[in-house]
Design a protein around this motif. Structure first.
Motif, PDB file in Angstrom:
ATOM      1  N   ASP A  61      79.418  -3.998  43.519  1.00 41.08           N
ATOM      2  CA  ASP A  61      80.270  -4.717  43.336  1.00 41.08           C
ATOM      3  C   ASP A  61      81.868  -4.147  42.805  1.00 41.08           C
ATOM      4  O   ASP A  61      82.678  -4.485  43.368  1.00 41.08           O
ATOM      5  CB  ASP A  61      79.971  -5.791  42.439  1.00 41.08           C
ATOM      6  N   ALA A  62      81.537  -3.389  41.812  1.00 41.09           N
ATOM      7  CA  ALA A  62      82.712  -2.708  41.156  1.00 41.09           C
ATOM      8  C   ALA A  62      83.131  -1.527  42.124  1.00 41.09           C
ATOM      9  O   ALA A  62      82.317  -0.881  42.809  1.00 41.09           O
ATOM     10  CB  ALA A  62      82.305  -1.972  40.038  1.00 41.09           C
ATOM     11  N   LEU A  63      84.431  -1.422  41.996  1.00 42.13           N
ATOM     12  CA  LEU A  63      84.883  -0.115  42.863  1.00 42.13           C
ATOM     13  C   LEU A  63      84.454   1.224  42.153  1.00 42.13           C
ATOM     14  O   LEU A  63      84.735   1.328  40.966  1.00 42.13           O
ATOM     15  CB  LEU A  63      86.428  -0.297  43.176  1.00 42.13           C
ATOM     16  N   PRO A  64      84.122   2.189  43.056  1.00 41.90           N
ATOM     17  CA  PRO A  64      83.764   3.425  42.386  1.00 41.90           C
ATOM     18  C   PRO A  64      85.161   4.013  41.685  1.00 41.90           C
ATOM     19  O   PRO A  64      86.480   3.804  42.235  1.00 41.90           O
ATOM     20  CB  PRO A  64      83.498   4.441  43.566  1.00 41.90           C
ATOM     21  N   ALA A  65      84.841   4.839  40.936  1.00 44.76           N
ATOM     22  CA  ALA A  65      86.224   5.204  40.079  1.00 44.76           C
ATOM     23  C   ALA A  65      86.946   6.685  40.878  1.00 44.76           C
ATOM     24  O   ALA A  65      88.139   6.576  40.632  1.00 44.76           O
ATOM     25  CB  ALA A  65      85.988   6.011  38.579  1.00 44.76           C
ATOM     26  N   THR A  66      86.131   7.075  41.646  1.00 41.76           N
ATOM     27  CA  THR A  66      86.668   8.317  42.418  1.00 41.76           C
ATOM     28  C   THR A  66      87.353   7.890  43.717  1.00 41.76           C
ATOM     29  O   THR A  66      87.070   6.673  43.995  1.00 41.76           O
ATOM     30  CB  THR A  66      85.666   9.299  42.778  1.00 41.76           C
ATOM     31  N   ARG A  67      88.427   8.962  44.294  1.00 39.29           N
ATOM     32  CA  ARG A  67      88.879   8.358  45.491  1.00 39.29           C
ATOM     33  C   ARG A  67      87.956   8.595  46.493  1.00 39.29           C
ATOM     34  O   ARG A  67      88.030   7.692  47.558  1.00 39.29           O
ATOM     35  CB  ARG A  67      90.258   9.213  45.510  1.00 39.29           C
ATOM     36  N   GLN A  68      87.023   9.523  46.628  1.00 42.79           N
ATOM     37  CA  GLN A  68      86.334   9.936  47.615  1.00 42.79           C
ATOM     38  C   GLN A  68      84.869   9.151  47.464  1.00 42.79           C
ATOM     39  O   GLN A  68      84.440   9.258  46.312  1.00 42.79           O
ATOM     40  CB  GLN A  68      86.080  11.407  47.699  1.00 42.79           C
TER      41      GLN A  68
END
Ligand code: SF4
Length: 306
Positions: A61-68
């Motif tokens: 559910d949470a968005l990953p912290a990294t851009r990739q």
């Protein structure tokens, strides 16, 4: 002890391709892998050592912290893909094309107005990705029970690693429960799964016991073990060499060897070499109980996966 190696075992092309992509990532610390790239603890440890971020399959559910963000071979829904892209994430997509095929088949059936039935393990990451794009659907892990369905205009697809036998049983049960239904079945079981299952069936007549190598949470590995067990063959499911106990082989003269699609070649080679030099205790010695084929928490009260 004679050892017979299955004609098809171990890594499938989908896993090999995913691992090739991973090997070429220059800055692992800038990449989050969503879920388990493969259901293989050794590979996961190697990814951790390289510095990849990993998110549990159940916490998407949470968005990953990294851009990739790396999408595993099990795939994700189009909805989730759009959500990640809309949040500015760059996707490194290792979705197996045979999983994409399942998505497209399910979506086509839904577009035809059919209620889609997905044969697979509820909650499995591949199944989750398939059903998230469907307006309504039913996931069936097996032929019993078949619940009432909201429509008699039905379409069926399978999680890619579903045993062919199980898929046939579910379809037969659906036809029996809803004889009036318009039921369209799309065979989405992947060929590597079929090949590995058939290779085990081909081995069974010539072996006393079967060793299955692969992750305890690997669906296709567990299904290989289950296949042999259901046919009364003593079966040992291990993840690595250290789990081999010579006492288990008491009285075994011929042993088969297979491995799931996420099992490293080196792990298979280590186990095979040990089996070929293993000397089983004579049958007169006290025996130990055969090890259950699978012992993960999910299996022994209830998936495994790909
Ligand atoms: S098991 Fe089949 S669907 Fe899954 S990655 Fe391998 S080839 Fe693709």
């Amino acid at each position: 002890m004679r050892v017979f190696r299955a004609a098809h075992l171990g890594f499938c092309f989908g896993v090999r391709d995913a691992l090739k992509v991973v090997a070429q990532v220059p800055n692992p610390a800038e990449v989050t892998i969503r879920g388990e790239l493969v259901h293989n603890p050794l590979v996961l440890h190697q990814l951790d050592d390289r510095g990849f971020h990993r998110e549990p399959e159940t916490q998407r559910d949470a968005l990953p912290a990294t851009r990739q963000v790396m999408v595993t071979a099990h795939g994700i829904s189009d909805r989730e893909r759009h959500r990640l892209l809309a949040a500015g994430k760059e996707l490194i997509d290792t979705t197996c094309p045979l999983v994409t095929r399942v998505h497209r088949a399910a979506q086509q059936l839904a577009q035809e107005g059919r209620h889609v039935i997905v044969i697979g393990r509820p909650g499995h990451v591949e199944v989750q990705g398939i059903v998230e794009d469907l307006p309504h659907c039913t996931v069936l892990a097996g032929p019993h029970p078949i619940p009432d369905l909201p429509s008699r205009f039905l379409g069926v697809v399978c999680q890619s690693t579903t045993p062919p036998r199980l898929a046939a049983e579910v379809v037969a049960a659906l036809r029996a429960r809803f004889p009036e239904a318009d039921l369209q079945v799309v065979d989405t079981i992947c060929q590597p799964t079929r090949d590995r299952q058939q290779a085990v069936l081909d081995l069974l007549p010539q072996i006393d016991a079967l060793v299955v190598v692969g992750g305890k949470n690997s669906n296709n590995t567990r299904e290989l073990a289950r296949l042999a067990q259901e046919r009364g063959v003593r079966t040992l499911h291990i993840e690595h060499l250290a789990e081999l106990d010579p006492r288990w082989f008491q009285g075994v003269e011929t042993c088969g060897l297979t491995a799931g699609t996420s099992t490293l070649d080196s792990t298979v080679a280590d186990v095979e070499a040990a089996l070929r030099t293993l000397v089983p205790p004579p049958t007169a010695e006290p025996s130990i109980s055969p090890t259950p084929a699978t012992r993960s928490p999910e299996e022994c009260p209830s998936l495994g996966a790909a």
